[in-house]
Write an enzyme that holds these catalytic residues in place. Structure first.
Site: not given
Ligand SMILES: Nc1nc2c(ncn2[C@@H]2O[C@H](COP(=O)(O)OP(=O)(O)OP(=O)(O)O)[C@@H](O)[C@H]2O)c(=O)[nH]1
Length: 299
Positions: A172, A180, A216
């Protein structure tokens, strides 16, 4: 345009084999066997693109051979053309209903065999391409969730059958929501693409793969790998992403993009299914996050 294909001819009649080989060998690699038993043994060690199968043969007949080919995951997708002196409608219907793609009566015309083989190879080529397209994630161009589900299940079964270790890694990107929010969604997509390609590029051993699990998150599947090996691989992934040095000023644990990884190993796990193994990797990931991110944690 079709590429040179590998065609297996299964016929107990020497003259038929000679004529078919002569008909097809200018365009394709042709292999000859004289019985159904030999055909089944052949496809176990050599990948073929199409089989031309006689029906009336001593030992196993063509129908029985086809059924066995369809039951085996290695051979079930190979198109089969029956070629037979049984020219009654019922025989043709039976052959096609069992799963043959075409049925050619004997005596046959070499020109017709050539064209029908070409048609089947074209269909197979398109099906193979479709299979690839539906297994690739549109954004990152690495294997998608569908590919992961199918292949993880297969590797899990193989691991149980052969009593060999299997490890899965749940990966992850740390603080990706903040990435973002800070750099924008388009930059987020670019970051995902770069990280995905970097992770996939670390798979050097045949059988290892990384797929996009969703958002992600990524999953690496490592067949015939014990926990120690998986830890080495996970550190390789973590270092590769660190080395990209993608700026992440909104991160709370570094100034560049980092990943956390949870590892589950079939050897030390109580999991009865591949899904349970993934859940254990998820617990590992949770630990790695709790420990401060940019880390690996093995269950
Ligand atoms: N740009 C982009 N963002 C994505 C995509 N898929 C998921 N995300 C973003 O990935 C982010 C995941 O956030 P969280 O699950 O809160 O986790 P995190 O911010 O990485 O925090 P931790 O995992 O605790 O380190 C979210 O803001 C989703 O919108 C994608 O295809 N493109």
């Amino acid at each position: 345009m079709i590429n040179k294909a590998k065609i297996l001819i299964v016929d107990d009649d020497a003259l038929n084999r000679i004529i078919l080989e002569k008909t097809l060998s200018d365009e394709h690699d042709v292999y000859l066997v004289t019985s159904g038993e030999d055909a089944l043994a052949f496809v176990k060690h050599t990948q073929v693109d199409l089989i031309i199968l006689d029906i009336m043969m001593p030992g196993m007949n063509g129908y029985e051979v086809l059924v066995q080919l369809k039951e085996n995951s290695i051979s079930q997708a190979i198109p089969i053309i029956f070629i037979s002196a049984n020219n009654r409608h019922e025989d043709e219907v039976k052959g096609l209903e069992l799963g043959a793609m075409d049925y050619i009566g004997k005596p046959f015309s070499a020109a017709i065999v050539k064209v029908r083989v070409r048609n089947q190879l074209l269909i197979k080529q398109k099906n193979d391409l479709l299979e690839i397209l539906v297994s690739i994630d549109g954004l990152t161009e690495i294997p998608n969730r569908r590919y992961l589900d199918e292949n993880l299940e297969r590797e899990w079964r193989r691991s149980k059958r052969n009593n060999s270790p299997l490890c899965v890694l749940l990966i992850d990107i740390d603080h990706f929501k903040r990435y973002n929010d800070y750099y924008g969604h388009r930059a987020g997509d670019e970051c995902l693409k770069t990280v995905a390609k970097t992770l996939a590029a670390q798979c050097e051993r045949g059988g290892d793969f990384v797929a996009r699990y969703g958002g992600e998150e990524f999953v690496a599947v490592l067949p015939e790998t014990n926990q120690q090996g998986a830890i080495v691989f996970a550190n390789k992934l973590r270092n590769a992403v660190n080395d990209l040095n993608i700026e992440h000023n909104a991160s709370l644990n570094a100034t560049h993009v980092t990943i956390s990884i949870g590892i589950a190993s079939s050897e030390s796990s109580q999991a009865y299914t591949e899904k349970a193994l993934l859940e254990e990797a998820d617990s590992g990931l949770y630990n790695a996050k709790k420990l401060g991110r940019n880390q690996i944690s093995a269950q």
